[in-house]
Enzyme design. Structure first.
Site, PDB file in Angstrom:
ATOM      1  N   GLU A 134       0.601  -1.520  -0.246  1.00  0.00           N
ATOM      2  CA  GLU A 134       0.148  -0.174  -0.005  1.00  0.00           C
ATOM      3  C   GLU A 134       0.895   1.435   0.026  1.00  0.00           C
ATOM      4  O   GLU A 134       1.931   1.178   0.573  1.00  0.00           O
ATOM      5  CB  GLU A 134      -0.902  -0.212   1.279  1.00  0.00           C
ATOM      6  N   ASP A 200      10.120   4.926  15.183  1.00  0.00           N
ATOM      7  CA  ASP A 200      10.450   7.039  15.362  1.00  0.00           C
ATOM      8  C   ASP A 200      10.353   7.046  16.470  1.00  0.00           C
ATOM      9  O   ASP A 200      10.205   7.388  17.567  1.00  0.00           O
ATOM     10  CB  ASP A 200       8.372   7.063  15.199  1.00  0.00           C
ATOM     11  N   ASP A 202      11.249  11.127  17.881  1.00  0.00           N
ATOM     12  CA  ASP A 202      10.140  12.871  17.672  1.00  0.00           C
ATOM     13  C   ASP A 202      10.424  13.683  18.822  1.00  0.00           C
ATOM     14  O   ASP A 202      10.652  13.134  20.261  1.00  0.00           O
ATOM     15  CB  ASP A 202       9.011  12.431  17.724  1.00  0.00           C
ATOM     16  N   CYS A 212      16.639  24.767  25.291  1.00  0.00           N
ATOM     17  CA  CYS A 212      17.288  25.477  24.069  1.00  0.00           C
ATOM     18  C   CYS A 212      16.075  25.132  23.061  1.00  0.00           C
ATOM     19  O   CYS A 212      15.681  26.327  22.384  1.00  0.00           O
ATOM     20  CB  CYS A 212      18.447  24.761  23.333  1.00  0.00           C
ATOM     21  N   SER A 251      13.634  12.799   9.695  1.00  0.00           N
ATOM     22  CA  SER A 251      12.293  12.917   9.049  1.00  0.00           C
ATOM     23  C   SER A 251      11.897  14.494   8.667  1.00  0.00           C
ATOM     24  O   SER A 251      11.196  14.776   7.941  1.00  0.00           O
ATOM     25  CB  SER A 251      11.362  13.079  10.783  1.00  0.00           C
ATOM     26  N   ARG A 253      12.235  17.152   9.497  1.00  0.00           N
ATOM     27  CA  ARG A 253      12.128  18.983  10.568  1.00  0.00           C
ATOM     28  C   ARG A 253      13.042  18.670  12.110  1.00  0.00           C
ATOM     29  O   ARG A 253      14.053  18.177  12.624  1.00  0.00           O
ATOM     30  CB  ARG A 253      10.785  18.931  10.794  1.00  0.00           C
ATOM     31  N   ARG A 254      12.457  17.203  12.397  1.00  0.00           N
ATOM     32  CA  ARG A 254      12.423  17.399  14.541  1.00  0.00           C
ATOM     33  C   ARG A 254      12.925  15.464  14.494  1.00  0.00           C
ATOM     34  O   ARG A 254      12.708  15.261  15.868  1.00  0.00           O
ATOM     35  CB  ARG A 254      11.716  17.695  14.753  1.00  0.00           C
ATOM     36  N   ASP A 400       8.398   6.707  20.116  1.00  0.00           N
ATOM     37  CA  ASP A 400       6.557   6.331  19.501  1.00  0.00           C
ATOM     38  C   ASP A 400       6.569   5.178  19.485  1.00  0.00           C
ATOM     39  O   ASP A 400       6.492   4.827  17.996  1.00  0.00           O
ATOM     40  CB  ASP A 400       6.492   7.691  18.641  1.00  0.00           C
TER      41      ASP A 400
END
Length: 511
Positions: A134, A200, A202, A212, A251, A253-254, A400
Site C-alpha cells: 500500500e 520513530d 520525535d 534550547c 524525518s 524536521r525534528r 513513539d
C-alpha cells in the site's frame, strides 16, 4: 508524536512529522469514488485523482523518455556543432518548496524511484512484495488517497508525476492487491502479511528536558538527543535481535525513523512487534508524572550498555549544553529523584545560596555533600542507583512505540520532501551519526538550483567521448544520500538472494 491524526486535521498544517493513522479495521475507502473514511476518529476526504484539480497536460512532457534520474545534459549527437546545448528548465529564484512546480521537478529529476522499488520489493524482478504494497498520497489540495498499489517502479513514478503529491507514505504488503480489496467476498481475506519493523523518534517528546527549543523547533544542541537515541536503539537491534538491514531516515524536521528490512523483521506479527517495542521502552509517564525510570537491579545488559554509551553525552550534551536544572523549579525536580531527604535539604540550601549555579556544578554537589557526611543515614548504593536512573531519564530514547506495534501503520517514505521545511527525508549513516547535521540537509529548491547551476563547462565535459553522462542527482548535494541508499539496497538484495537459495536447497519432498 500523535499517530491517529490525519494530515489535514493537524493543528499546524505545516507540522508534518506526525505519522499517519492505522488502517481502519472494517470500512475501507475506494480510491475511485469520493468517500469519507474514519481514521482514528477523524475524517479525510478521498477523491477521484482525476478530480483533484490536476491538469495532465501540465504534468507530462511528451518528449520525456521516462528515464529515472533524467540528465539535463544533452548527448553529443543530439547537439548540432553550430548550436549551443539547450539549457535545462530553470526554477525561479523566488520559487518556494511548496510550489507544485517545484515538487514536480523534484520527482522528475531527483527522486530515486528505482532504488525505492528494489528496497521494498527485495528483488530486481517485480513481485507481490511491491505489487501488493500500500501507498498513500497526500495531494496538493489535501486530498488523501489510501490503498494505492503499483506492479512496477515505472508505474509508481508515472502516477506520482500525474498526481504530484506533497508527500506519500508506505504501508504494509497485503494478501492481495489493495486496489482489489472491495472485490473480495470476505473482508477478512484482506489483511496485512508483511511490513518493515519501524521506530520513530520525535524531539517533541523531549520538550520537558530540552531547554534550547520546543515544539517543532530544533537546533544542533537538542538534535544530540536524536543522536543518542539512534546509537542506543541501533546497537540493540543489531546485537540483541540480530537484525542487519537497518536504515535510519531523517524525518525532514525534528526526528528520525528506523526501517528494519530483514525478512524476519518484516514477517513479524503484531505481538512480536509489541514485544520488541516494549523491550526498548523505558521512559514512561507524562510531563506531570513523578519518577519516569523504574528498573530492577541488577541492570539488564542492554541498560548497562546503554549507560556506557550515554554517560558521556549526559555530561556534555545534557549538563553543559542543556543546563536542565538552572531554574529553581527544575532543580527541585532533580531533588525529587534523589533518595535521601537530609541530603536533599543540604543541596537545596546550597543552591539557594548560589542562584546562578550551573547544572554541572549541581550534579557534582550531590557526590561532594554525600562524601562530606551531609546525611549520616545515606545509603550509598541507593544514591548510585538513583543517579543512574537520572542519567537514563535525561538521555535514554523516548520512542513513539505505537508506531512500532502494528503492521498496518503507515510511515513517510524516504526521500520525500517535508512540507514544513522543504528538506528531503534523507538516510542517516548510523556509523557516522555524530556527523549528521539536520540543518545542513538540502532543501528541494536548493537541489534544483544546484542542477541549474551546473555550468556550460560541466555540460561540455559530459559530452566528451567516453565520459559517463551524469544523472541529475549526481550534480547535487543529494548524491551521497542516494549512493548510501543504493549501497544499503544492494546489501539487502544480496541477503535476500541467499535466503531464496536456502529455501530452494531445502527440498520439501526429500525424506
Amino acid at each position: 508524536m500523535p499517530h491517529s491524526v490525519s494530515p489535514i486535521d493537524s493543528k499546524d498544517p505545516m507540522d508534518q512529522d506526525s505519522t499517519l493513522p492505522d488502517a481502519p479495521p472494517a470500512r475501507l475507502a475506494s480510491p475511485d469514488v469520493e468517500d469519507k473514511t474514519n481514521l482514528g476518529g477523524s475524517y479525510v476526504v478521498v477523491q477521484d485523482p482525476a478530480n483533484a484539480n490536476i491538469k495532465l497536460e501540465d504534468l507530462f512532457d511528451d518528449d520525456d523518455d521516462d528515464e529515472e534520474f533524467p540528465s539535463s545534459g544533452v548527448s553529443k549527437e543530439d547537439v548540432p556543432s553550430s548550436s549551443p546545448p539547450p539549457s535545462p528548465p530553470q526554477i525561479a529564484p523566488s520559487a518556494k518548496y511548496s510550489d507544485p512546480g517545484v515538487m514536480l521537478a523534484f520527482y522528475q529529476r531527483l527522486f530515486p524511484f528505482r532504488y525505492l522499488f528494489q528496497w521494498l520489493n527485495h528483488s530486481m524482478k517485480p513481485s507481490n512484495d511491491f505489487g501488493h504494497r500500500e501507498f498513500a498520497f497526500t495531494l496538493q489540495n489535501d486530498a488523501y488517497l489510501r490503498y494505492q498499489s503499483f506492479p512496477t517502479s515505472d508505474l509508481l513514478r508515472k502516477d506520482i508525476l500525474r498526481l504530484n503529491p506533497s508527500r506519500f507514505e508506505i504501508g504494509p504488503v497485503y494478501t492481495t492487491n489493495p486496489r482489489d480489496r472491495k472485490t473480495l467476498r470476505k473482508s477478512t481475506a484482506f489483511r496485512p502479511v508483511m511490513k518493515e519493523l519501524v521506530f520513530d523518534i520525535d524531539l517533541t517528546d523531549y520538550d520537558e528536558i530540552r531547554t534550547c527549543c520546543d515544539k517543532a523547533n530544533i537546533c544542533h544542541k537538542c538534535w544530540s538527543f536524536v543522536t543518542m537515541a539512534i546509537k542506543v536503539v541501533d546497537i540493540a537491534l543489531r546485537d540483541d535481535f540480530g537484525f542487519q538491514h537497518i536504515m535510519w531516515v531523517y524525518s525532514g524536521r525534528r526526528g528520525a525513523h528506523a526501517w528494519i528490512s530483514d525478512k524476519r523483521a518484516r514477517s513479524m506479527d503484531d505481538q512480536r512487534r509489541r514485544s520488541i517495542a516494549g523491550y526498548l521502552e523505558l521512559i514512561k509517564g507524562g510531563s506531570q508524572s513523578g519518577k519516569k525510570v523504574n528498573v530492577k537491579r541488577p541492570l539488564h545488559p542492554h541498560l548497562t550498555r546503554s549507560l556506557d554509551i550515554l554517560k558521556e553525552h549526559f555530561q556534555n550534551d545534557v549538563l553543559v549544553e542543556q543546563n536542565p536544572w538552572a531554574r529553581p523549579e527544575k532543580a527541585e525536580r532533580l531533588l525529587q529523584l534523589l533518595p535521601d531527604k537530609t541530603l536533599n535539604d543540604a543541596l537545596r540550601k546550597k543552591w539557594e545560596a548560589a542562584p546562578g549555579r550551573s547544572s554541572v556544578s549541581k550534579w557534582a554537589d550531590i557526590d561532594a555533600l554525600a562524601k562530606a557526611g551531609a546525611s549520616k543515614n545515606l545509603d550509598g548504593k541507593a544514591l548510585l542507583e538513583a543517579k543512574q536512573d537520572i542519567v537514563l531519564e535525561y538521555t535514554y530514547p523516548r520512542l513513539d512505540v505505537e508506531v512500532s506495534k502494528k503492521q498496518i501503520h503507515l510511515l513517510k517514505s524516504p526521500f520525500v520532501v517535508h512540507p514544513g521545511t522543504g528538506r528531503v527525508c534523507v538516510p542517516i549513516d548510523s556509523r557516522r551519526v555524530d556527523k549528521f547535521d539536520p540543518l545542513g540537509v538540502p532543501t528541494v529548491t536548493e537541489l534544483l538550483h544546484e542542477i541549474d547551476a551546473w555550468g556550460p563547462q560541466n555540460t561540455e565535459s559530459d559530452l566528451e567521448e567516453g565520459s559517463k553522462k551524469l544523472q541529475d542527482y549526481e550534480k547535487t548535494s543529494l548524491k551521497p544520500y542516494v549512493e548510501y541508499f543504493r549501497t544499503h539496497v544492494g546489501l539487502l538484495l544480496k541477503a535476500e538472494q541467499g535466503v531464496k537459495r536456502e529455501r530452494e536447497d531445502d527440498d520439501p519432498m526429500e525424506f
